[in-house]
Design an enzyme around this catalytic site. Structure first.
Site, PDB file in Angstrom:
ATOM      1  CG  ASN A 179       6.234  -5.242   6.121  1.00  0.00           C
ATOM      2  OD1 ASN A 179       5.226  -5.292   5.351  1.00  0.00           O
ATOM      3  ND2 ASN A 179       7.263  -4.072   5.908  1.00  0.00           N
ATOM      4  CD  GLU A 180       0.454  -5.753   6.583  1.00  0.00           C
ATOM      5  OE1 GLU A 180       1.468  -6.658   6.931  1.00  0.00           O
ATOM      6  OE2 GLU A 180       0.112  -5.768   5.663  1.00  0.00           O
TER       7      GLU A 180
ATOM      8  CG  LEU B  84      -1.803  -1.144   1.410  1.00  0.00           C
ATOM      9  CD1 LEU B  84      -2.827  -0.926   2.247  1.00  0.00           C
ATOM     10  CD2 LEU B  84      -2.455  -1.654   0.078  1.00  0.00           C
TER      11      LEU B  84
ATOM     12  N   GLY C 156       1.093  -5.079   1.159  1.00  0.00           N
ATOM     13  CA  GLY C 156       0.164  -5.220   0.358  1.00  0.00           C
ATOM     14  C   GLY C 156       0.608  -5.891  -1.212  1.00  0.00           C
TER      15      GLY C 156
HETATM   16  C1  LIG Z   1      -7.514  -3.453  14.792  1.00  0.00           C
HETATM   17  C2  LIG Z   1      -8.321  -2.783  13.760  1.00  0.00           C
HETATM   18  C3  LIG Z   1      -7.432  -3.038  12.423  1.00  0.00           C
HETATM   19  C4  LIG Z   1      -7.804  -2.355  11.146  1.00  0.00           C
HETATM   20  C5  LIG Z   1      -6.797  -1.772  10.587  1.00  0.00           C
HETATM   21  C6  LIG Z   1      -6.718  -1.624   9.316  1.00  0.00           C
HETATM   22  C7  LIG Z   1      -5.744  -1.447   8.508  1.00  0.00           C
HETATM   23  C8  LIG Z   1      -4.431  -1.204   8.654  1.00  0.00           C
HETATM   24  C9  LIG Z   1      -3.528  -2.104   7.837  1.00  0.00           C
HETATM   25  C10 LIG Z   1      -3.227  -1.448   6.583  1.00  0.00           C
HETATM   26  C11 LIG Z   1      -2.433  -2.288   5.810  1.00  0.00           C
HETATM   27  C12 LIG Z   1      -1.343  -2.007   5.214  1.00  0.00           C
HETATM   28  C13 LIG Z   1      -0.418  -2.717   4.169  1.00  0.00           C
HETATM   29  C14 LIG Z   1       0.676  -2.116   3.732  1.00  0.00           C
HETATM   30  O1  LIG Z   1       0.999  -2.783   2.482  1.00  0.00           O
HETATM   31  S1  LIG Z   1       1.442  -0.898   4.246  1.00  0.00           S
HETATM   32  C15 LIG Z   1       2.904  -0.884   3.214  1.00  0.00           C
HETATM   33  C16 LIG Z   1       4.255  -1.543   3.562  1.00  0.00           C
HETATM   34  N1  LIG Z   1       5.163  -1.324   2.772  1.00  0.00           N
HETATM   35  C17 LIG Z   1       6.645  -1.568   3.187  1.00  0.00           C
HETATM   36  O2  LIG Z   1       6.768  -1.712   4.334  1.00  0.00           O
HETATM   37  C18 LIG Z   1       7.586  -1.268   2.100  1.00  0.00           C
HETATM   38  C19 LIG Z   1       8.504  -0.062   2.569  1.00  0.00           C
HETATM   39  N2  LIG Z   1       9.408   0.104   1.464  1.00  0.00           N
HETATM   40  C20 LIG Z   1      10.687  -0.722   1.484  1.00  0.00           C
HETATM   41  O3  LIG Z   1      10.738  -1.769   2.235  1.00  0.00           O
HETATM   42  C21 LIG Z   1      11.565  -0.270   0.178  1.00  0.00           C
HETATM   43  O4  LIG Z   1      11.118   0.760  -0.198  1.00  0.00           O
HETATM   44  C22 LIG Z   1      11.541  -1.573  -0.971  1.00  0.00           C
HETATM   45  C23 LIG Z   1      10.082  -1.725  -1.432  1.00  0.00           C
HETATM   46  C24 LIG Z   1      12.179  -2.900  -0.219  1.00  0.00           C
HETATM   47  C25 LIG Z   1      12.488  -1.104  -1.868  1.00  0.00           C
HETATM   48  O5  LIG Z   1      13.631  -0.486  -1.404  1.00  0.00           O
HETATM   49  P1  LIG Z   1      14.593   0.424  -2.213  1.00  0.00           P
HETATM   50  O6  LIG Z   1      14.761  -0.137  -3.879  1.00  0.00           O
HETATM   51  O7  LIG Z   1      15.705   0.690  -1.500  1.00  0.00           O
HETATM   52  O8  LIG Z   1      13.701   1.964  -2.480  1.00  0.00           O
HETATM   53  P2  LIG Z   1      13.607   2.815  -1.511  1.00  0.00           P
HETATM   54  O9  LIG Z   1      13.466   2.427  -0.067  1.00  0.00           O
HETATM   55  O10 LIG Z   1      14.885   3.959  -1.626  1.00  0.00           O
HETATM   56  O11 LIG Z   1      12.226   3.718  -1.873  1.00  0.00           O
HETATM   57  C26 LIG Z   1      12.318   4.552  -2.981  1.00  0.00           C
HETATM   58  C27 LIG Z   1      11.175   5.571  -2.854  1.00  0.00           C
HETATM   59  O12 LIG Z   1       9.934   4.949  -2.788  1.00  0.00           O
HETATM   60  C28 LIG Z   1       9.342   5.333  -1.456  1.00  0.00           C
HETATM   61  N3  LIG Z   1       8.467   4.077  -0.842  1.00  0.00           N
HETATM   62  C29 LIG Z   1       8.646   2.941  -0.712  1.00  0.00           C
HETATM   63  N4  LIG Z   1       7.840   2.105  -0.160  1.00  0.00           N
HETATM   64  C30 LIG Z   1       6.835   2.944  -0.210  1.00  0.00           C
HETATM   65  C31 LIG Z   1       5.346   2.637   0.194  1.00  0.00           C
HETATM   66  N5  LIG Z   1       4.897   1.247   0.634  1.00  0.00           N
HETATM   67  N6  LIG Z   1       4.347   3.822  -0.119  1.00  0.00           N
HETATM   68  C32 LIG Z   1       5.125   5.212  -0.622  1.00  0.00           C
HETATM   69  N7  LIG Z   1       6.421   5.389  -0.953  1.00  0.00           N
HETATM   70  C33 LIG Z   1       7.212   4.313  -0.780  1.00  0.00           C
HETATM   71  C34 LIG Z   1      10.537   5.852  -0.547  1.00  0.00           C
HETATM   72  O13 LIG Z   1       9.955   6.432   0.553  1.00  0.00           O
HETATM   73  C35 LIG Z   1      11.440   6.367  -1.362  1.00  0.00           C
HETATM   74  O14 LIG Z   1      10.667   7.598  -1.731  1.00  0.00           O
HETATM   75  P3  LIG Z   1      11.732   8.806  -1.997  1.00  0.00           P
HETATM   76  O15 LIG Z   1      12.616   8.426  -3.297  1.00  0.00           O
HETATM   77  O16 LIG Z   1      10.751  10.163  -1.936  1.00  0.00           O
HETATM   78  O17 LIG Z   1      12.567   9.012  -0.466  1.00  0.00           O
END
Ligand SMILES: CCCCC/C=C\CCC/C=C/CC(=O)SCCNC(=O)CCNC(=O)[C@H](O)C(C)(C)COP(=O)(O)OP(=O)(O)OC[C@H]1O[C@@H](n2cnc3c(N)ncnc32)[C@H](O)[C@@H]1OP(=O)(O)O
Length: 292
Positions: free
Chosen positions: A167-168, A98, A143
């Site tokens: 990994n939430e 997400l 996601g």
């Molecule tokens: C009790 C009641 C419960 C009810 C609750 C209901 C819901 C809540 C739960 C909601 C569910 C959520 C599920 C999800 O999917 S949350 C998202 C989780 N994702 C992550 O943790 C991934 C984070 N990212 C990474 O680990 C890394 O970026 C990577 C994917 C491994 C890639 O690594 P790398 O190639 O080194 O790239 P960068 O880290 O440098 O990232 C580049 C760039 O992209 C931005 N970014 C990364 N991930 C995301 C993302 N998920 N969303 C938006 N942006 C992202 C990162 O910040 C960099 O941006 P900048 O270039 O601007 O710095």
């Protein structure tokens, strides 16, 4: 109804539906009118490859989600296609899950629209009549992992950087019940309990061992392996396979459908909490700092 909502989002985002439709054309050539979803149709084989193209990390922004939903719906309704491979156009990242910015600093109406789209994508994937194979050619947390868990078969490239998992908890958020159910249906209760609480991201060998993926292959063989798997599955008569899939999965989707609005309200109130907003902001900051 959901498609109408999705189309509303696309129109607001300035995407023209006429050209969007062309993105899922079936004449064997790549159409890229859809910005973030590339479709490579092979009408003769009855297979389409969907490639995610939402740089930098294929995070599920509302626009990307909406394009994916519409694309899947078009393929589903086109009897030419019986199988779909989901993969990334940018090897190295399958999907970062997400989009964190969609869940941060926005208003409740936005969160509600966003969550409805997340639900819709899962519903479309999980009980699709088509054979869905995930060709996971990059990291796939949260996601991103859910999308692959919603397919019928997962092939992961053998690269230690390509971790998969829900990994939430590491972000200070909680995977909702239907993420949990999808995981439990795939790897069982005990393994899910551990994986969810610890927010485990599994490298390929461990992902295979725990059952998060079905096969780990060298990186350059991910697509060909997905193709040969889909070819085997295509040999099964559709009606029998589809009814069996429905028998295995429908109770899980029905569970969300019957409490869909409550699930949206839960998400909105959870994500709007100050403490959760702070956790997400800190996580985004950590991602930024990792770079410098
Ligand atoms: C009790 C009641 C419960 C009810 C609750 C209901 C819901 C809540 C739960 C909601 C569910 C959520 C599920 C999800 O999917 S949350 C998202 C989780 N994702 C992550 O943790 C991934 C984070 N990212 C990474 O680990 C890394 O970026 C990577 C994917 C491994 C890639 O690594 P790398 O190639 O080194 O790239 P960068 O880290 O440098 O990232 C580049 C760039 O992209 C931005 N970014 C990364 N991930 C995301 C993302 N998920 N969303 C938006 N942006 C992202 C990162 O910040 C960099 O941006 P900048 O270039 O601007 O710095």
């Amino acid at each position: 109804m959901a498609l109408v909502a999705a189309r509303g989002t696309l129109l607001r985002a300035g995407v023209r539906l006429g050209t969007e439709a062309a993105a899922c054309g079936r004449n064997g050539t790549r159409r890229s009118a859809s910005h973030r979803v590339l479709v490579e149709p092979d009408a003769a084989a009855g297979i389409a490859t969907i490639k995610f193209k939402n740089p930098p990390v294929n995070s599920l922004t509302l626009e990307f989600l909406t394009e994916l939903i519409i694309c899947l719906e078009k393929l589903e309704n086109d009897k030419t296609f019986r199988g779909v491979i989901l993969t990334s156009n940018s090897p190295g990242i399958f999907s970062a899950g997400l989009d964190l910015r969609e869940m941060c600093g926005k208003n409740p109406a936005h969160y509600a629209e966003y969550w409805r789209a997340v639900q819709e994508l899962w519903l479309k994937l999980y009980v699709s009549n088509m054979i869905l194979v995930a060709a996971i050619n990059g990291a796939s947390p949260a996601g991103g992992c859910l999308m692959s868990l919603s397919c019928d078969y997962r092939v992961l490239a053998d690269n230690p950087r390509y971790k998969v998992g829900l990994n939430e908890t590491l972000l200070g958020i909680v995977a909702p019940f239907w993420f949990r159910d999808t995981l439990v249906n795939t790897i069982g209760h005990r393994a899910s309990e551990r994986a969810l609480q610890l927010g485990l991201l599994f490298p390929p060998a461990e992902a295979l061992q725990v059952g998060m993926v079905d096969q780990v292959v060298p990186e350059d063989q991910v697509h060909s392996t997905a193709l040969s798997v889909i070819t085997q599955w295509l040999a099964i008569p559709d009606h029998a396979r589809q009814l069996t899939k429905s028998m295995m999965r429908k109770a899980t989707t029905d569970n969300l459908i019957k409490q869909r609005e409550a699930d949206i309200q839960n998400f909105v109130s959870f994500i709007s909490r100050d403490s959760i907003q702070k956790s997400l902001q800190m996580y985004i900051e950590k991602l930024k700092q990792k770079k410098s």
